[in-house]
Scaffold this active site. Structure first.
Site, PDB file in Angstrom:
ATOM      1  N   ALA A  66       0.792  -1.204  -0.018  1.00 46.54           N
ATOM      2  CA  ALA A  66      -0.090  -0.053  -0.026  1.00 46.54           C
ATOM      3  C   ALA A  66       0.923   1.296   0.092  1.00 46.54           C
ATOM      4  O   ALA A  66       1.815   1.212   0.761  1.00 46.54           O
ATOM      5  CB  ALA A  66      -0.676   0.029   1.306  1.00 46.54           C
ATOM      6  N   HIS A  67       0.542   2.279  -0.837  1.00 44.46           N
ATOM      7  CA  HIS A  67       1.469   3.341  -0.910  1.00 44.46           C
ATOM      8  C   HIS A  67       0.512   4.444  -1.877  1.00 44.46           C
ATOM      9  O   HIS A  67      -0.189   4.010  -2.759  1.00 44.46           O
ATOM     10  CB  HIS A  67       2.845   3.207  -1.651  1.00 44.46           C
ATOM     11  CG  HIS A  67       2.749   2.644  -3.071  1.00 44.46           C
ATOM     12  ND1 HIS A  67       2.366   1.279  -3.463  1.00 44.46           N
ATOM     13  CD2 HIS A  67       3.043   3.058  -4.102  1.00 44.46           C
ATOM     14  CE1 HIS A  67       2.541   1.017  -4.567  1.00 44.46           C
ATOM     15  NE2 HIS A  67       2.963   2.291  -5.270  1.00 44.46           N
ATOM     16  N   ALA A  68       1.131   5.679  -1.885  1.00 46.60           N
ATOM     17  CA  ALA A  68       0.689   6.726  -2.908  1.00 46.60           C
ATOM     18  C   ALA A  68       1.780   7.573  -3.090  1.00 46.60           C
ATOM     19  O   ALA A  68       2.975   7.516  -2.512  1.00 46.60           O
ATOM     20  CB  ALA A  68      -0.444   7.489  -2.164  1.00 46.60           C
TER      21      ALA A  68
END
Length: 146
Positions: free
Chosen positions: A65-67
């Site tokens: 999970a990342h942005a």
């Protein structure tokens, strides 16, 4: 070496989530509480995943999970969350997800070395299975560091 900086406080075991959005929210809790990320970062992870699909699913039962850093990253950070029960993310080949690794990178380059370290760990199927099966933070930590 980023994995060397991981502590017991960066690990959650057996988190229950109703769906992938809830899993992202709950897996982000550690980084939010530490001040590593802002709420907008969590919102952006969910928005992009809704728009693009399960691109964060790296392999069998694992999601990263990342942005983008401009969406509220305050420091380079990493956390690990095992899900019990596992959660569907919409990846035909790799669902359900048992482990979410939440990454906060401050720029486009700072996390490259960390991703290499993670790749080494995730390519070891025996180690990954042991991480999935860990019943305590201490057990997960010991396996991760081995």
């Amino acid at each position: 070496m980023m994995l060397e900086k991981v502590t017991l406080d960066d690990i959650q075991i057996g988190v229950k989530a109703v769906d992938w959005k809830d899993a992202i929210i709950k897996s982000s809790k550690i980084l939010l509480e530490k001040g590593s990320i802002e709420d907008i970062y969590v919102e952006e992870m969910i928005r992009v995943l809704s728009d693009v699909g399960p691109y964060i699913v790296l392999g069998k039962h694992v999601a990263l999970a990342h942005a983008r850093p401009e969406y509220g990253v305050n420091e380079l950070a990493l956390s690990f969350t095992t899900l019990e029960p596992p959660v569907e993310f919409g990846s035909e080949n790799f669902d359900p997800i048992k482990l979410i690794i939440t990454l906060a990178a401050i720029d486009s380059n700072s996390h490259i070395e960390m991703l290499g370290e993670l790749a080494d760990t995730l390519m070891n199927e025996k180690k990954v299975k042991a991480l999935f099966d860990a019943k305590t933070k201490e057990e997960f930590y010991k396996i991760l560091k081995a």
